[in-house]
Motif scaffolding. Structure first.
Motif, PDB file in Angstrom:
ATOM      1  N   ARG A 198       0.835  -1.199   0.000  1.00 54.72           N
ATOM      2  CA  ARG A 198       0.000   0.000   0.000  1.00 54.72           C
ATOM      3  C   ARG A 198       0.867   1.246   0.000  1.00 54.72           C
ATOM      4  NH1 ARG A 198      -5.455  -2.170  -0.102  1.00 54.72           N
ATOM      5  NH2 ARG A 198      -5.182  -4.277   0.719  1.00 54.72           N
ATOM      6  N   GLN A 199       0.443   2.242  -0.758  1.00 52.18           N
ATOM      7  CA  GLN A 199       1.179   3.497  -0.831  1.00 52.18           C
ATOM      8  C   GLN A 199       0.416   4.584  -0.087  1.00 52.18           C
ATOM      9  OE1 GLN A 199       4.322   3.348  -2.180  1.00 52.18           O
ATOM     10  NE2 GLN A 199       3.730   1.190  -2.206  1.00 52.18           N
ATOM     11  N   GLY A 200       0.989   5.767  -0.058  1.00 53.05           N
ATOM     12  CA  GLY A 200       0.387   6.875   0.663  1.00 53.05           C
ATOM     13  C   GLY A 200       1.109   7.140   1.963  1.00 53.05           C
ATOM     14  N   TYR A 201       0.720   8.225   2.630  1.00 51.90           N
ATOM     15  CA  TYR A 201       1.390   8.610   3.862  1.00 51.90           C
ATOM     16  C   TYR A 201       1.312   7.490   4.892  1.00 51.90           C
ATOM     17  CZ  TYR A 201       2.582  10.975   8.187  1.00 51.90           C
ATOM     18  OH  TYR A 201       3.167  11.306   9.388  1.00 51.90           O
ATOM     19  N   SER A 202       2.428   7.278   5.593  1.00 48.49           N
ATOM     20  CA  SER A 202       2.484   6.199   6.582  1.00 48.49           C
ATOM     21  C   SER A 202       3.333   6.605   7.764  1.00 48.49           C
ATOM     22  CB  SER A 202       3.075   4.932   5.947  1.00 48.49           C
ATOM     23  OG  SER A 202       3.211   3.906   6.910  1.00 48.49           O
ATOM     24  N   GLU A 203       2.882   6.206   8.959  1.00 49.39           N
ATOM     25  CA  GLU A 203       3.622   6.470  10.190  1.00 49.39           C
ATOM     26  C   GLU A 203       3.369   5.302  11.139  1.00 49.39           C
ATOM     27  OE1 GLU A 203       1.802  10.194  11.311  1.00 49.39           O
ATOM     28  OE2 GLU A 203       0.252   9.174  12.465  1.00 49.39           O
ATOM     29  N   LEU A 220      -1.876   3.620   7.535  1.00 50.92           N
ATOM     30  CA  LEU A 220      -2.300   4.326   6.336  1.00 50.92           C
ATOM     31  C   LEU A 220      -3.340   5.355   6.743  1.00 50.92           C
ATOM     32  CD1 LEU A 220      -2.751   1.162   4.126  1.00 50.92           C
ATOM     33  CD2 LEU A 220      -0.978   2.889   3.768  1.00 50.92           C
ATOM     34  N   GLY A 221      -3.296   6.524   6.137  1.00 47.90           N
ATOM     35  CA  GLY A 221      -4.282   7.551   6.453  1.00 47.90           C
ATOM     36  C   GLY A 221      -4.047   8.165   7.818  1.00 47.90           C
TER      37      GLY A 221
END
Length: 470
Positions: A198-203, A220-221
């Motif tokens: 999965r891509q997108g902002y991650s922390e 995610l999200g």
């Protein structure tokens, strides 16, 4: 560490004017049995010599990510009854404290890697309780802080994993990973980006191992729509990585009023094969989050079953350290005032009815997610509980709201609700939770008057001998 938008100037939402329509168990169902009786987020749990240590962001201090509460370390012997005493840094600590990592023991010292003023920083202590200092022994302040020597480009939420061979690995936000040198104070190789499905902002990353398989967890999200996904490697902590068929293991469940299972940790107690997921939940919006624990289970091939999120808690996972009954549980409680209800503003699920009430009964319901709060205009706030009949009590425990700021209070007892006697008197604010008073008396009523600190209680407990035994 991402937090959602909230109504300007608040951390909750707008005043609710329909409290009469809420069912009697509304707060219990909505906010449930949080692990810790306080607003905390980004938890990391370490099990050291029979004690659980919870390192977390202290929430509930207003102004969103512009501030944070001071650092404390919550501990528990049984995973059910939690407490802390004092800050975990010296009193001159003046940085924003977010997302502390799990504790790591190396060369006679305990290492932690919190995000301080937005930058990953290494700190050390002789005890897992602190006080934490810079590796060179200096106090950590805005004037002396030295961030960890890596590219501090949106670098937050560090976690360190020690492999069986002793090699340490750090993971942090945006899927980054690197080996650490033996002293844990610098990188031992290049920074790599983990190729997740999965891509997108991650922390909120977490790296661990079970049965010969390495697991990399990532969010995610954010806010109401956090999700947790994972990757697996059967080779090394740095891959190669594979994505299981069902790689999303936790997501919001609006039907159960569970939103945003965000930055958390995955662990199993020493000597146990049962694993647990401890996650932050959206709470009241903004930085007013709480954390919850649920069991997690694995399939035969090492993949993880989708986690059914609840707010019920997991109870004591070692012998319950509290052997006496809580005599105040579900007793009649009254107070000098009650704060108006608040309806949490939701962006993704605007039709979801999420309201926080502040009735005195919340402080004797046995749930860490509910609280009594006095009205903001109340200059002499007090809370009173009626045990129903004269009872022999031996100890009280007061779990105040915003305990890391400290509280001062007076506690009185009475047999008839008219003539009062001092049970505990504390004129100076003390930073701890719970606040304990011990004295053997026979009483029916207890009245707690708050002298300093936020006027509210997560829980008020009374311990003694049950009525039927005397």
């Amino acid at each position: 560490m991402a937090v959602p938008k909230v109504v300007k100037g608040t951390d909750v939402g707008q005043t609710d004017t329909h409290s009469a329509k809420l069912p009697g168990d509304y707060d219990e169902a909505t906010f449930g049995n949080a692990l810790i009786p306080d607003m905390v987020a980004d938890p990391s749990i370490s099990d050291i010599n029979g004690t659980f240590y919870c390192y977390a962001t202290t929430d509930g201090w207003g102004r969103g990510l512009a501030t944070s509460g001071p650092p404390v370390v919550w501990t528990s012997k049984d995973f059910l009854n939690w407490s802390f005493k004092g800050w975990s840094f010296p009193s001159d600590f003046d940085l924003k404290y977010w997302a502390p990592s799990s504790i790591v023991y190396r060369n006679g010292r305990y290492f932690s890697f919190p995000t301080l003023d937005g930058k990953i920083t290494a700190v050390v202590a002789d005890s897992p309780l602190g006080p934490f200092l810079a590796p060179n022994g200096q106090h950590v302040t805005k004037a002396t802080v030295h961030p960890f020597p890596l590219k501090q480009d949106s670098a937050i939420d560090a976690e360190v994993f020690i492999n069986n061979d002793g090699q340490a690995y750090m993971v942090w936000s945006r899927r980054r990973e690197a080996k650490l040198k033996p002293d844990l104070l610098s990188l031992a190789g290049p920074t790599v980006t983990i190729p997740t499905k999965r891509q997108g902002y991650s922390e909120g990353p977490y790296l661990t191992k079970r049965g010969g398989i390495y697991y990399y967890f990532y969010t995610l999200g954010g806010g109401e729509t956090y999700r947790y996904a994972y990757m697996m490697s059967r080779t090394s902590p740095m891959g190669p990585w594979e994505a299981p068929k069902h790689d999303i293991i936790a997501r919001s469940d609006p039907a159960a009023n569970i939103l945003g299972p965000g930055h958390g940790c995955f662990f199993h107690p020493q000597g146990s094969k049962q694993w647990y997921f401890v996650y932050l939940e959206f709470g009241r919006g903004g930085t007013t989050r709480q954390i919850y624990a649920v069991k997690m289970n694995f399939n035969a091939d090492g993949s993880i079953e989708p986690i059914k999120l609840t707010k019920n808690g997991v109870g004591a996972i070692r012998t319950n350290t509290e052997t006496s009954a809580n005599l105040a549980l579900d007793c009649n409680a009254t107070a000098s005032s009650t704060r108006p209800n608040y309806r949490v503003r939701l962006e993704k699920y605007p039709r979801l009815n999420r309201v926080e009430t502040y009735t005195p009964s919340n402080a004797v319901d046995g749930f860490n997610g509910t609280r009594w709060m006095a009205a903001a205009s109340d200059k002499s706030p007090w809370f009173e509980v009626d045990l129903g009949s004269p009872r022999l009590i031996r100890r009280t425990e007061a779990y105040f709201v915003k305990p890391a700021a400290g509280q001062a209070y007076r506690l009185d007892w009475s047999l008839d609700g008219k003539q009062w006697h001092i049970y505990g008197e504390h004129d100076n604010a003390v930073i701890c939770s719970p606040h304990r008073d011990e004295k053997s008396v026979r009483t029916r009523y207890l009245k707690l008057t708050i002298l300093k600190g936020d006027p509210g209680l997560w829980e008020f407990r009374v311990y003694g001998v049950p009525a039927r035994t005397y």
